[in-house]
Write an enzyme that holds these catalytic residues in place. Structure first.
Site, PDB file in Angstrom:
ATOM      1  N   ASP A  39     100.456-117.391  -8.074  1.00 21.33           N
ATOM      2  CA  ASP A  39      99.976-116.208  -7.337  1.00 21.33           C
ATOM      3  C   ASP A  39     100.714-114.953  -7.797  1.00 21.33           C
ATOM      4  OD1 ASP A  39      98.400-114.879  -5.502  1.00 21.33           O
ATOM      5  OD2 ASP A  39      99.696-115.329  -3.786  1.00 21.33           O
ATOM      6  N   ARG A  43      99.076-108.198  -8.334  1.00 18.85           N
ATOM      7  CA  ARG A  43     100.205-107.299  -8.030  1.00 18.85           C
ATOM      8  C   ARG A  43     100.971-106.933  -9.298  1.00 18.85           C
ATOM      9  NH1 ARG A  43     102.043-111.059  -3.204  1.00 18.85           N
ATOM     10  NH2 ARG A  43     100.296-112.231  -4.090  1.00 18.85           N
ATOM     11  N   TRP A  44     101.128-107.893 -10.175  1.00 15.63           N
ATOM     12  CA  TRP A  44     101.827-107.642 -11.448  1.00 15.63           C
ATOM     13  C   TRP A  44     101.112-106.536 -12.215  1.00 15.63           C
ATOM     14  CZ3 TRP A  44     100.747-107.774 -16.658  1.00 15.63           C
ATOM     15  CH2 TRP A  44     101.839-107.888 -17.552  1.00 15.63           C
ATOM     16  N   ASN A  87      88.055-118.011  -3.981  1.00 18.76           N
ATOM     17  CA  ASN A  87      88.169-116.950  -4.996  1.00 18.76           C
ATOM     18  C   ASN A  87      86.810-116.444  -5.510  1.00 18.76           C
ATOM     19  OD1 ASN A  87      91.253-118.268  -6.445  1.00 18.76           O
ATOM     20  ND2 ASN A  87      90.990-116.640  -4.928  1.00 18.76           N
ATOM     21  N   ARG A 202     105.259-122.004  -5.024  1.00 17.07           N
ATOM     22  CA  ARG A 202     104.344-120.867  -4.909  1.00 17.07           C
ATOM     23  C   ARG A 202     105.084-119.624  -5.374  1.00 17.07           C
ATOM     24  NH1 ARG A 202      99.504-119.295  -0.926  1.00 17.07           N
ATOM     25  NH2 ARG A 202      98.985-117.327  -1.943  1.00 17.07           N
ATOM     26  N   SER A 210      97.377-121.910   1.301  1.00 15.22           N
ATOM     27  CA  SER A 210      96.071-121.464   0.782  1.00 15.22           C
ATOM     28  C   SER A 210      95.147-122.618   0.379  1.00 15.22           C
ATOM     29  CB  SER A 210      96.258-120.481  -0.393  1.00 15.22           C
ATOM     30  OG  SER A 210      96.900-119.305   0.042  1.00 15.22           O
TER      31      SER A 210
HETATM   32  C1  IPE Z   1      95.829-118.918  -4.082  1.00 11.20           C
HETATM   33  O1  IPE Z   1      95.997-117.581  -4.347  1.00 11.20           O
HETATM   34  C2  IPE Z   1      94.808-119.497  -5.017  1.00 11.20           C
HETATM   35  C3  IPE Z   1      95.234-119.584  -6.400  1.00 11.20           C
HETATM   36  C4  IPE Z   1      96.428-119.364  -6.836  1.00 11.20           C
HETATM   37  C5  IPE Z   1      94.198-119.989  -7.310  1.00 11.20           C
HETATM   38  P1  IPE Z   1      95.124-116.502  -3.577  1.00 11.20           P
HETATM   39  O2  IPE Z   1      95.716-115.191  -3.872  1.00 11.20           O
HETATM   40  O3  IPE Z   1      93.689-116.681  -3.884  1.00 11.20           O
HETATM   41  O4  IPE Z   1      95.343-116.949  -2.065  1.00 11.20           O
HETATM   42  P2  IPE Z   1      95.513-116.078  -0.769  1.00 11.20           P
HETATM   43  O5  IPE Z   1      94.330-115.188  -0.681  1.00 11.20           O
HETATM   44  O6  IPE Z   1      96.792-115.357  -0.938  1.00 11.20           O
HETATM   45  O7  IPE Z   1      95.601-117.090   0.335  1.00 11.20           O
HETATM   46  C1  IPE Z   2      96.639-115.456  -8.606  1.00 11.02           C
HETATM   47  O1  IPE Z   2      96.899-114.114  -8.615  1.00 11.02           O
HETATM   48  C2  IPE Z   2      95.593-115.839  -9.606  1.00 11.02           C
HETATM   49  C3  IPE Z   2      94.323-116.282  -9.023  1.00 11.02           C
HETATM   50  C4  IPE Z   2      94.077-116.464  -7.755  1.00 11.02           C
HETATM   51  C5  IPE Z   2      93.262-116.545  -9.971  1.00 11.02           C
HETATM   52  P1  IPE Z   2      96.113-113.125  -7.673  1.00 11.02           P
HETATM   53  O2  IPE Z   2      94.920-112.643  -8.416  1.00 11.02           O
HETATM   54  O3  IPE Z   2      95.836-113.760  -6.359  1.00 11.02           O
HETATM   55  O4  IPE Z   2      97.161-111.941  -7.528  1.00 11.02           O
HETATM   56  P2  IPE Z   2      97.529-111.142  -6.221  1.00 11.02           P
HETATM   57  O5  IPE Z   2      97.835-112.135  -5.160  1.00 11.02           O
HETATM   58  O6  IPE Z   2      96.338-110.313  -5.884  1.00 11.02           O
HETATM   59  O7  IPE Z   2      98.709-110.325  -6.601  1.00 11.02           O
HETATM   60 MG    MG Z   3      96.851-113.804  -4.569  1.00  9.15          MG
END
Ligand code: IPE
Ligand code: IPE
Ligand code: MG
Length: 247
Positions: A39, A43-44, A87, A202, A210
């Protein structure tokens, strides 16, 4: 007892922080299964004023590092949460880019996986993925099926609740006699045959599961890293294993 440092010869500088961490690890207590909720890609990217997809692109480098370090540490199973069933709610452009990145990853890395004896599988509702992605996954699974050094599992269109729904429906379809036991559920999950994760990591500081591996993490140690996934490389991975061994 294996000398883990030997597995990193030529890859890690002697005397570096990584080398010190590896030499401190107990090779007898390496987890058999590590699962990671990757995750923080968005943000990165935001921190760098880049589009979110650039975070995902950088995240691929962390995937490669996690796979390489797992293989060298002799971790038998690595499961990566790459795309949740939730997602799909993201903008179509981001979702399409994720499939493109996955395809590129598989095409570029398949030979590396084969060379190092790594089996590849995908878990989740794979039949709902775009056909071109399914085809790529089938090729990677087929070509690595006999590999036994390590197993890399990628969770795609994955939901822990839907996995249980699918398991119960399969049991019902089989017409298995009641009562249903734990072993009936375990053998019908996508992860049938895999040991439960010893360690769940995580990244990016969120304290949520999640919807990941709900059944399988009943006794897993949980390690949350503040580091965003694209910055989570070998050193951070080693720190997580070290924290696990200290518990
Ligand atoms: C969890 O990250 C799912 C994956 C890493 C694929 P998300 O960013 O989608 O989850 P939430 O929204 O923080 O629960
Ligand atoms: C996790 O990073 C990757 C996937 C869920 C595919 P995010 O895309 O959820 O990144 P943040 O949580 O918005 O920073
Ligand atoms: Mg995320």
């Amino acid at each position: 007892m294996t000398d883990l440092l030997k597995n990193f010869e030529g890859v890690i500088q002697p005397g570096s922080r990584e080398a010190r961490l590896i030499s401190q690890l107990d090779s007898e207590r390496i987890p058999k299964h590590v699962a990671i909720i990757m995750d923080g890609n968005g943000r990165w990217a935001r921190q760098r004023d880049l589009p979110r997809v650039e975070g995902h692109r950088a995240g691929i480098e962390s995937v490669k590092a996690a796979v390489e370090f797992s293989a060298r540490l002799e971790i038998a199973n690595l499961t990566l949460y790459a795309f949740s069933a939730e997602n799909w709610k993201r903008p179509a452009e981001e979702v399409n880019t994720l499939w493109k990145l996955l395809r590129t990853y598989l095409r570029r890395e398949l030979s590396t996986l084969k060379k190092h004896g790594i089996q590849f599988s995908a878990i989740g509702r794979i039949s709902e993925l775009p056909e071109h992605v399914q085809e790529e996954l089938r090729v990677a699974e087929r070509e690595t099926i006999d590999n036994t050094r390590m197993h890399l599992i990628i969770a795609l269109n994955y939901s822990g609740r839907l996995e249980l729904v699918d398991a119960f429906n399969r049991i019902r379809q089989e017409g298995s006699p009641y009562p249903i036991g734990e072993e009936d559920i375990a053998r019908t999950l996508y992860t049938a045959g895999l040991p439960d994760p010893d360690l769940l990591i995580r990244t990016s500081g969120e304290m949520r599961v999640s919807n990941f591996l709900l059944w399988q993490i009943a006794y897993s140690e949980i390690y949350v890293s503040e580091v965003l996934w694209p910055d989570f490389r070998g050193r951070e991975f080693l720190e997580a294993i070290m924290a696990y061994q200290k518990r």
